[in-house]
Write a protein that holds these residues in place. Structure first.
Motif, mmCIF file in Angstrom:
data_model
loop_
_atom_site.group_PDB
_atom_site.id
_atom_site.type_symbol
_atom_site.label_atom_id
_atom_site.label_comp_id
_atom_site.label_asym_id
_atom_site.label_seq_id
_atom_site.Cartn_x
_atom_site.Cartn_y
_atom_site.Cartn_z
ATOM 1 N N THR A 6 0.861 -1.181 0.000
ATOM 2 C CA THR A 6 0.000 0.000 0.000
ATOM 3 C C THR A 6 0.895 1.228 0.000
ATOM 4 O OG1 THR A 6 -0.189 -0.032 2.411
ATOM 5 C CG2 THR A 6 -1.913 -1.146 1.171
ATOM 6 N N GLN A 7 0.473 2.260 -0.706
ATOM 7 C CA GLN A 7 1.263 3.478 -0.813
ATOM 8 C C GLN A 7 0.498 4.653 -0.238
ATOM 9 O OE1 GLN A 7 2.131 3.926 -4.967
ATOM 10 N NE2 GLN A 7 3.633 2.288 -4.965
ATOM 11 N N THR A 8 1.213 5.495 0.467
ATOM 12 C CA THR A 8 0.644 6.734 0.990
ATOM 13 C C THR A 8 1.616 7.869 0.688
ATOM 14 O OG1 THR A 8 1.633 6.417 3.177
ATOM 15 C CG2 THR A 8 -0.593 5.589 2.881
ATOM 16 N N ILE A 9 1.119 9.072 0.757
ATOM 17 C CA ILE A 9 1.941 10.264 0.617
ATOM 18 C C ILE A 9 1.903 10.992 1.955
ATOM 19 C CG2 ILE A 9 2.274 12.469 -0.577
ATOM 20 C CD1 ILE A 9 2.593 10.042 -2.426
ATOM 21 N N VAL A 10 3.090 11.318 2.481
ATOM 22 C CA VAL A 10 3.169 12.097 3.718
ATOM 23 C C VAL A 10 3.767 13.450 3.383
ATOM 24 C CG1 VAL A 10 3.323 10.080 5.231
ATOM 25 C CG2 VAL A 10 5.421 11.128 4.365
ATOM 26 N N ARG A 11 3.362 14.472 4.124
ATOM 27 C CA ARG A 11 3.839 15.837 3.877
ATOM 28 C C ARG A 11 4.508 16.381 5.137
ATOM 29 N NH1 ARG A 11 -0.260 19.286 1.165
ATOM 30 N NH2 ARG A 11 0.850 18.505 -0.630
ATOM 31 N N PHE A 12 5.727 16.867 4.938
ATOM 32 C CA PHE A 12 6.456 17.541 6.009
ATOM 33 C C PHE A 12 6.559 19.015 5.650
ATOM 34 C CE2 PHE A 12 7.899 13.199 6.694
ATOM 35 C CZ PHE A 12 7.913 13.112 8.080
ATOM 36 N N SER A 13 6.208 19.893 6.589
ATOM 37 C CA SER A 13 6.282 21.328 6.347
ATOM 38 C C SER A 13 7.656 21.893 6.711
ATOM 39 C CB SER A 13 5.182 22.061 7.117
ATOM 40 O OG SER A 13 5.301 21.800 8.496
ATOM 41 N N ALA A 27 11.766 19.715 3.673
ATOM 42 C CA ALA A 27 10.299 19.708 3.690
ATOM 43 C C ALA A 27 9.783 19.301 2.324
ATOM 44 C CB ALA A 27 9.793 21.101 4.061
ATOM 45 N N GLY A 28 8.598 18.684 2.310
ATOM 46 C CA GLY A 28 7.988 18.293 1.049
ATOM 47 C C GLY A 28 7.128 17.061 1.206
ATOM 48 N N ASP A 29 6.683 16.537 0.072
ATOM 49 C CA ASP A 29 5.854 15.333 0.033
ATOM 50 C C ASP A 29 6.743 14.131 -0.251
ATOM 51 O OD1 ASP A 29 3.600 16.907 0.378
ATOM 52 O OD2 ASP A 29 3.174 17.029 -1.762
ATOM 53 N N TYR A 30 6.459 13.035 0.442
ATOM 54 C CA TYR A 30 7.241 11.814 0.301
ATOM 55 C C TYR A 30 6.313 10.619 0.160
ATOM 56 C CZ TYR A 30 11.295 14.481 1.761
ATOM 57 O OH TYR A 30 12.300 15.404 1.819
ATOM 58 N N ARG A 31 6.663 9.708 -0.751
ATOM 59 C CA ARG A 31 5.892 8.474 -0.912
ATOM 60 C C ARG A 31 6.406 7.459 0.096
ATOM 61 N NH1 ARG A 31 6.374 5.568 -6.355
ATOM 62 N NH2 ARG A 31 7.282 3.841 -5.266
ATOM 63 N N ILE A 54 10.428 4.591 2.833
ATOM 64 C CA ILE A 54 10.192 5.945 2.340
ATOM 65 C C ILE A 54 11.059 6.146 1.097
ATOM 66 C CG2 ILE A 54 11.977 7.039 3.785
ATOM 67 C CD1 ILE A 54 9.930 9.393 4.116
ATOM 68 N N HIS A 55 10.489 6.812 0.106
ATOM 69 C CA HIS A 55 11.207 7.075 -1.142
ATOM 70 C C HIS A 55 11.915 8.420 -1.036
ATOM 71 C CE1 HIS A 55 9.312 3.892 -3.719
ATOM 72 N NE2 HIS A 55 8.514 3.882 -2.662
ATOM 73 N N LEU A 56 13.208 8.408 -1.308
ATOM 74 C CA LEU A 56 14.017 9.622 -1.286
ATOM 75 C C LEU A 56 14.610 9.844 -2.659
ATOM 76 C CD1 LEU A 56 15.920 9.098 2.083
ATOM 77 C CD2 LEU A 56 13.834 10.397 1.703
ATOM 78 N N PRO A 57 14.695 11.047 -3.144
ATOM 79 C CA PRO A 57 14.247 12.288 -2.513
ATOM 80 C C PRO A 57 12.733 12.419 -2.572
ATOM 81 C CG PRO A 57 15.026 12.770 -4.707
ATOM 82 C CD PRO A 57 15.248 11.296 -4.471
ATOM 83 N N GLY A 58 12.233 13.524 -2.043
ATOM 84 C CA GLY A 58 10.804 13.764 -2.025
ATOM 85 C C GLY A 58 10.226 13.936 -3.419
ATOM 86 N N ILE A 59 8.916 13.907 -3.498
ATOM 87 C CA ILE A 59 8.201 14.056 -4.770
ATOM 88 C C ILE A 59 8.492 15.449 -5.341
ATOM 89 C CG2 ILE A 59 5.898 14.183 -5.804
ATOM 90 C CD1 ILE A 59 5.015 12.159 -3.620
ATOM 91 N N GLY A 60 8.808 15.486 -6.615
ATOM 92 C CA GLY A 60 9.059 16.747 -7.296
ATOM 93 C C GLY A 60 10.481 17.263 -7.168
#
Length: 87
Positions: A6-13, A27-31, A54-60
């Motif tokens: 299962t995949q989720t997206i988490v956001r760090f500010s 900071a950013g969104d991470y899968r 966790i997938h690094l680097p973050g999305i985008g």
């Protein structure tokens, strides 16, 4: 036994650091992937978490390398809670 991811997206500010990381991540969104296996029961199907990544680097974020890093879901939850308090 059946397996699923299962995949989720988490956001760090703000920047965050999880145990085992060499340096804080920006900071950013991470899968995040959660690998699970089925537990056969008499009356219903249940799933047991076998690993989280966790997938690094973050999305985008543009990077020449991408990696999946194993993490403890408890550590991720604590980092997200800390981030939410500082936001």
């Amino acid at each position: 036994m059946a397996h699923r991811t299962t995949q989720t997206i988490v956001r760090f500010s703000s920047a965050f650091l999880l145990p085992g990381f060499d340096k804080p991540q920006p900071a950013g969104d991470y899968r995040v992937d959660h690998d699970e296996e089925s537990i056969d029961g008499v009356s219903r199907l249940a799933w047991r978490r076998m690993g989280s990544f966790i997938h690094l680097p973050g999305i985008g974020v543009r990077s020449s390398t991408h990696q999946m890093v194993p993490i403890n879901p408890v550590d991720l939850d604590a980092a997200l809670e800390k981030d939410n308090k500082t936001a």
